[in-house]
Design a protein around this motif. Structure first.
Motif, short mmCIF file in Angstrom:
data_model
loop_
_atom_site.label_atom_id
_atom_site.label_comp_id
_atom_site.label_asym_id
_atom_site.label_seq_id
_atom_site.Cartn_x
_atom_site.Cartn_y
_atom_site.Cartn_z
N ILE A 25 -8.71 0.24 1.39
CA ILE A 25 -8.01 1.30 1.28
C ILE A 25 -6.89 1.12 2.34
O ILE A 25 -5.72 1.57 2.17
N PHE A 26 -7.22 0.58 3.56
CA PHE A 26 -6.47 0.54 4.64
C PHE A 26 -5.21 -0.43 4.35
O PHE A 26 -4.04 -0.02 4.74
N VAL A 27 -5.64 -1.56 3.81
CA VAL A 27 -4.56 -2.47 3.44
C VAL A 27 -3.63 -2.18 2.23
O VAL A 27 -2.41 -2.40 2.58
N PHE A 28 -4.08 -1.63 1.37
CA PHE A 28 -3.44 -1.16 0.24
C PHE A 28 -2.51 0.09 0.80
O PHE A 28 -1.41 0.27 0.35
N ALA A 29 -3.33 1.03 1.53
CA ALA A 29 -2.20 2.25 2.17
C ALA A 29 -0.99 1.57 2.85
O ALA A 29 0.06 2.18 2.77
N ILE A 30 -1.46 0.47 3.62
CA ILE A 30 0.00 -0.23 4.46
C ILE A 30 0.89 -0.63 3.52
O ILE A 30 2.11 -0.19 3.58
N SER A 31 0.42 -1.12 2.50
CA SER A 31 1.32 -1.63 1.20
C SER A 31 2.27 -0.41 0.72
O SER A 31 3.55 -0.55 0.53
N GLY A 32 1.45 0.61 0.40
CA GLY A 32 2.19 1.72 -0.05
C GLY A 32 3.22 2.35 0.91
O GLY A 32 4.17 2.68 0.43
N GLY A 33 2.65 2.51 2.22
CA GLY A 33 3.77 2.92 3.21
C GLY A 33 4.78 2.02 3.31
O GLY A 33 6.01 2.72 3.64
N LEU A 34 4.76 0.91 3.53
CA LEU A 34 5.79 0.01 3.50
C LEU A 34 7.00 0.15 2.39
O LEU A 34 8.16 0.04 2.59
N VAL A 35 6.13 0.20 1.23
CA VAL A 35 7.19 0.71 0.00
C VAL A 35 8.13 2.03 0.34
O VAL A 35 9.17 1.99 0.11
N ALA A 36 7.22 2.84 0.93
CA ALA A 36 7.84 4.08 0.95
C ALA A 36 8.92 4.30 2.15
O ALA A 36 10.10 4.78 1.92
N VAL A 37 8.57 3.52 3.28
CA VAL A 37 9.60 3.10 4.33
C VAL A 37 11.09 2.37 3.73
O VAL A 37 12.10 2.78 4.12
N ARG A 38 10.52 1.40 2.86
CA ARG A 38 12.00 0.75 2.33
C ARG A 38 12.78 1.42 1.39
O ARG A 38 13.89 1.36 1.09
N LYS A 39 12.12 2.61 0.69
CA LYS A 39 12.73 3.48 0.04
C LYS A 39 13.45 4.71 0.85
O LYS A 39 14.07 5.53 0.28
N GLY A 40 13.25 4.74 2.15
CA GLY A 40 13.74 5.64 2.96
C GLY A 40 13.31 7.04 2.70
O GLY A 40 13.78 8.13 3.01
N LEU A 41 11.99 7.05 2.33
CA LEU A 41 11.04 8.58 2.38
C LEU A 41 10.76 9.06 3.76
O LEU A 41 10.65 8.34 4.75
N ASP A 42 10.65 10.30 3.85
CA ASP A 42 10.18 10.96 5.17
C ASP A 42 8.56 10.63 5.34
O ASP A 42 8.06 9.85 4.68
N VAL A 43 8.29 11.34 6.48
CA VAL A 43 6.75 11.10 6.89
C VAL A 43 5.66 11.47 5.69
O VAL A 43 4.81 10.61 5.44
N PHE A 44 6.35 12.57 5.10
CA PHE A 44 5.37 13.16 4.00
C PHE A 44 5.17 12.11 2.89
O PHE A 44 4.26 11.82 2.20
N GLY A 45 6.52 11.70 2.54
CA GLY A 45 6.63 10.62 1.49
C GLY A 45 5.83 9.22 1.83
O GLY A 45 5.16 8.75 0.97
N VAL A 46 5.73 8.94 2.86
CA VAL A 46 5.07 7.56 3.30
C VAL A 46 3.47 7.98 3.30
O VAL A 46 2.80 7.07 2.90
N LEU A 47 3.13 9.02 3.73
CA LEU A 47 1.61 9.46 3.51
C LEU A 47 1.09 9.62 2.10
O LEU A 47 0.00 9.30 2.05
N VAL A 48 2.09 10.20 1.17
CA VAL A 48 1.61 10.31 0.09
C VAL A 48 1.60 8.95 -0.89
O VAL A 48 0.52 8.74 -1.36
N LEU A 49 2.52 7.94 -0.65
CA LEU A 49 2.28 6.78 -1.38
C LEU A 49 1.14 6.05 -0.66
O LEU A 49 0.45 5.25 -1.41
N ALA A 50 1.05 6.21 0.78
CA ALA A 50 0.01 5.38 1.42
C ALA A 50 -1.43 5.93 0.78
O ALA A 50 -2.32 4.98 0.64
N GLY A 51 -1.44 7.11 0.56
CA GLY A 51 -2.74 7.80 0.04
C GLY A 51 -2.92 7.42 -1.31
O GLY A 51 -4.11 6.98 -1.60
N THR A 52 -2.02 7.43 -2.18
CA THR A 52 -2.17 7.26 -3.62
C THR A 52 -2.44 5.69 -3.72
O THR A 52 -3.24 5.42 -4.69
N THR A 53 -1.80 5.03 -3.00
CA THR A 53 -2.12 3.54 -3.24
C THR A 53 -3.42 3.16 -2.72
O THR A 53 -4.18 2.41 -3.52
N GLY A 54 -3.63 3.84 -1.63
CA GLY A 54 -5.12 3.41 -0.93
C GLY A 54 -6.25 4.02 -1.89
O GLY A 54 -7.38 3.35 -1.91
#
Length: 207
Positions: A13-42
């Motif tokens: 979960i931790f590693v996958f969540a980081i990968s999801g968060g990195l995708v969100a950061v590269r897409k320019g999402l805000d903190v909520f978007g980063v947490l959503v992508l990190a959570g759904t990925t993990g």
């Protein structure tokens, strides 16, 4: 096996969540978007696995650690994106580690719930690819598993190794390591060498 499964799950979960968060950061999402992508990925793959094997309520809803881990990973990724990498290949490497951990955790949990070797291996593959598919769809990308990359096949191979080893007297930690390394090495080699899954031949123009 219970403690080993929880450790594998949380690490994945931790590693996958980081990968999801990195995708969100590269897409320019805000903190909520980063947490959503990190959570759904993990959590996506494990949630789907638990529902399919009737392990209800899913671990993500029954154990507070399963919710805290992706939130922490997402916040770390949001706060230190440059330290975790900005390139697609680095996201793929984090994703490969998550895939390896999840395919093993998923297959072993499915076997623990009484599934046979083949269904348990398939559940391991589903656990590994589920979160990444949800991440890519939410980020507006074609899921990696559909782009010809060797992704699901290494996950299935790692899950099969774990399931086969689980039926022997080999310690579960050794079994989990062997399965995870099978998936991880294959996936990283595929990224490095550019290996692709078979694709259909190009359609020939009609005469």
């Amino acid at each position: 096996m219970g403690t080993t499964l929880v450790i594998l799950d949380l690490a994945g979960i931790f590693v996958f969540a980081i990968s999801g968060g990195l995708v969100a950061v590269r897409k320019g999402l805000d903190v909520f978007g980063v947490l959503v992508l990190a959570g759904t990925t993990g959590l996506g793959g494990g949630f789907l696995r638990d529902v399919l094997i009737d392990a209800t309520p899913p671990a993500a809803l029954a154990d507070w650690r399963y919710l805290v881990v992706p939130v922490v990973a997402g916040l770390i990724t949001f706060a230190y994106p440059s330290a975790l990498g900005r390139q697609e290949r680095r996201v793929a490497v984090f994703d490969a580690f998550g895939l390896a951990l999840f395919c093993v955790a998923g297959s072993l949990k499915a076997a623990e719930y009484g599934l046979g070797p083949v269904p348990a291996a398939l559940m391991g593959m589903v656990t590994g690819i589920g979160g990444g598919m949800v991440r890519d769809l939410l980020a507006g990308r074609v899921p990696v598993v559909f782009r010809g990359e060797l992704y699901a096949i290494p996950a299935l191979a790692g899950a099969a190794v774990a399931v086969a080893g689980e039926r022997t007297d080999v310690p579960i930690a050794v079994v989990a390591t062997a399965g995870a390394l099978t998936c991880l090495v294959w996936r990283l080699l595929a990224l490095w060498r550019g290996w692709q899954a078979p694709l259909p031949a190009s359609a020939t123009p009609s005469v």
